[in-house]
Design an enzyme around this catalytic site. Structure first.
Site, short mmCIF file in Angstrom:
data_model
loop_
_atom_site.label_atom_id
_atom_site.label_comp_id
_atom_site.label_asym_id
_atom_site.label_seq_id
_atom_site.Cartn_x
_atom_site.Cartn_y
_atom_site.Cartn_z
N ARG A 39 73.55 45.44 80.91
CA ARG A 39 74.68 46.29 81.30
C ARG A 39 74.61 46.68 82.77
NH1 ARG A 39 75.94 50.43 76.27
NH2 ARG A 39 77.47 49.08 75.25
N LYS A 207 77.10 47.13 57.78
CA LYS A 207 78.10 47.98 57.15
C LYS A 207 79.49 47.36 57.15
CE LYS A 207 76.13 52.52 57.56
NZ LYS A 207 76.29 53.86 58.11
N GLY A 355 76.37 44.99 70.78
CA GLY A 355 75.07 45.06 71.45
C GLY A 355 73.99 44.18 70.85
N GLY A 378 80.90 49.33 70.18
CA GLY A 378 82.06 49.98 69.57
C GLY A 378 83.35 49.69 70.34
C1 3PG Z 1 77.77 52.29 73.49
O1 3PG Z 1 76.67 51.78 73.69
O2 3PG Z 1 78.38 52.18 72.43
C2 3PG Z 1 78.41 53.02 74.65
O3 3PG Z 1 77.53 53.12 75.72
C3 3PG Z 1 78.92 54.36 74.21
O4 3PG Z 1 77.88 55.17 73.74
P1 3PG Z 1 78.10 56.07 72.44
O5 3PG Z 1 78.24 55.14 71.28
O6 3PG Z 1 76.87 56.94 72.34
O7 3PG Z 1 79.35 56.86 72.68
MG MG Z 2 78.72 53.24 70.51
#
Ligand code: 3PG
Ligand code: MG
Length: 398
Positions: A39, A207, A355, A378
């Site tokens: 990232r 999930k 991720g 997300g």
């Molecule tokens: C992630 O990795 O999903 C983003 O950096 C956002 O982080 P968060 O899910 O803790 O809001």
């Molecule tokens: Mg997230």
């Protein structure tokens, strides 16, 4: 409407550019060391371009989910991220101790000269960040002449001040996208708009309930959805097939039941699974259909990998989210590695999101052979679902 990017910026020589990046990198649980800096690397072209244009750069990000007192979240200070950022950028990155937007941070930001870079402290050390707080936003916005959003991974967070209230406060000043966000949006828009057919999606992970909306959005777009990972057993259980010792919550089974009408038509389930004995993970066996008591599925089986690889080979577009097995264990990584290899070898447009999936692809050395590896977890899922992001609404249109 297309959004402005840093290519549309007027002269930024001598200006202070506030850039929201997503440097929420994975950390080693014990040592707190950065385990993957993808990232950070992904934002470098934007930062470099701003510096080349003669700007001073004030970068900001959250890291993890601190629970309040920064002293208790020692691993979540930005110092090591700033150090890695500086190494990758090839110039020092300033990082001051103290509050996110305390007097020291403010003084350092206002003293920055052209070509200099600083990184603010973890935005989530200030509880106002996640409340989209206007005072916090004003204090941050006052540091910059220009706002850049290059934090794709966080674009779906509608209540983060640095994503929404800060650019809102800076209305009238230039507010643009960085190269990373622009590319992410372009690739995913292309994928969901007029993709090269046939379109295959590969979905794994645990999930189903988290991903029902995502799967429904995909079903409207893709020709085939190939299932793998732990969610395989959720679907099998929903069909009434024995899944051995695997524990699956009722709500997960209920979520999968809603999708059963598509199974056998658009949704394809694995025909076999690599299973391990629950009390001895070294004892493995491949099963087709029912999984006997005492075993649980840990990877897709060889027949499934062959079928999926063949479909991937013939696809026009492949979109992948979620590992198809417990890939962190080398003995259970064959399926995930095989899917990555098939995608890398396919002439299709290949997009990887999430991720864990991105990490797997990188770990197996296939990342450079994909069309695009998203930095979003997300955010990737939400954007594919078609959600509108409040963060993007704050960016100037061309
Ligand atoms: C992630 O990795 O999903 C983003 O950096 C956002 O982080 P968060 O899910 O803790 O809001
Ligand atoms: Mg997230």
């Amino acid at each position: 409407m297309p959004k402005k990017t840093i290519s549309d910026l007027p002269d930024v020589t001598g200006k202070r550019v506030l850039i929201r990046v997503d440097f929420n990198v994975p950390l080693d649980k014990k040592t707190g060391a950065i385990t993957n800096d993808r990232r950070i690397r992904a934002a470098l072209p934007t930062v470099q371009a701003l510096l080349d244009k003669g700007a001073a750069v004030i970068a900001m990000s959250h890291l993890g989910r601190p629970k309040g007192d920064p002293a208790l979240d020692a691993n979540l200070h930005m110092d090591k991220v700033a150090a890695r950022f500086g190494e990758l950028l090839g110039r020092p990155v300033k990082k001051v101790a103290g509050d996110v937007i305390g007097p020291d941070a403010r003084a350092a930001a206002l003293a920055l000269k052209a070509g200099e870079v600083m990184l603010l402290e973890n935005l989530r050390f200030d509880a106002r960040e996640q409340k989209n707080d206007p005072d916090f936003a004003h204090a941050i916005a006052a540091l910059g002449d220009v706002y850049v959003n290059d934090a794709f991974g966080t674009c779906h967070n509608d209540k983060d001040a640095s994503m929404v209230a800060v650019p809102a406060t800076m209305a009238g000043k230039p507010r643009v996208l960085g190269f990373l966000v622009a590319k992410e949006l372009e690739v995913i828009d292309g994928l969901m708009g007029s993709p090269k057919r046939p379109v295959m999606a590969v979905m794994g992970g645990a999930k189903v309930s988290d991903k029902v909306k995502f799967i429904q959005a995909l079903l409207g777009k893709v020709d085939h959805l190939l299932i793998g990972g732990k969610m395989t057993y959720t679907f099998l259980k929903a069909k009434g097939v024995a899944v051995g010792n695997m524990q699956i919550a009722d709500e997960e089974v209920a979520a999968a039941k809603n999708l059963l009408p598509h199974v056998g038509t658009k949704i394809t389930l694995p025909v076999d699974s690599l299973c391990a004995k629950s009390d001895d993970l070294n004892a493995t066996q491949v099963f087709e259909g029912e999984i006997p008591a005492g075993f649980e599925g840990v990877d897709i089986g060889p027949k499934t990998l062959a079928v999926y690889s063949d479909k991937i080979k013939q696809a026009g577009t492949v979109i992948w989210n979620g590992p198809v097995g417990w890939f962190e264990k080398p003995a259970f990584s064959t399926g995930t590695k095989g899917i990555a290899a098939a995608m890398a070898a396919s002439p299709a447009v290949t997009v990887v999101g999430g991720g864990e999936t991105a990490e797997a692809v990188e770990q197996f050395g296939y990342d450079a052979r994909m069309t695009h590896v998203s930095t979003g977890g997300g955010a990737f899922l939400a954007y594919v679902e078609g959600k509108k992001f409040a963060s993007l609404a704050q960016i100037d249109e061309t």
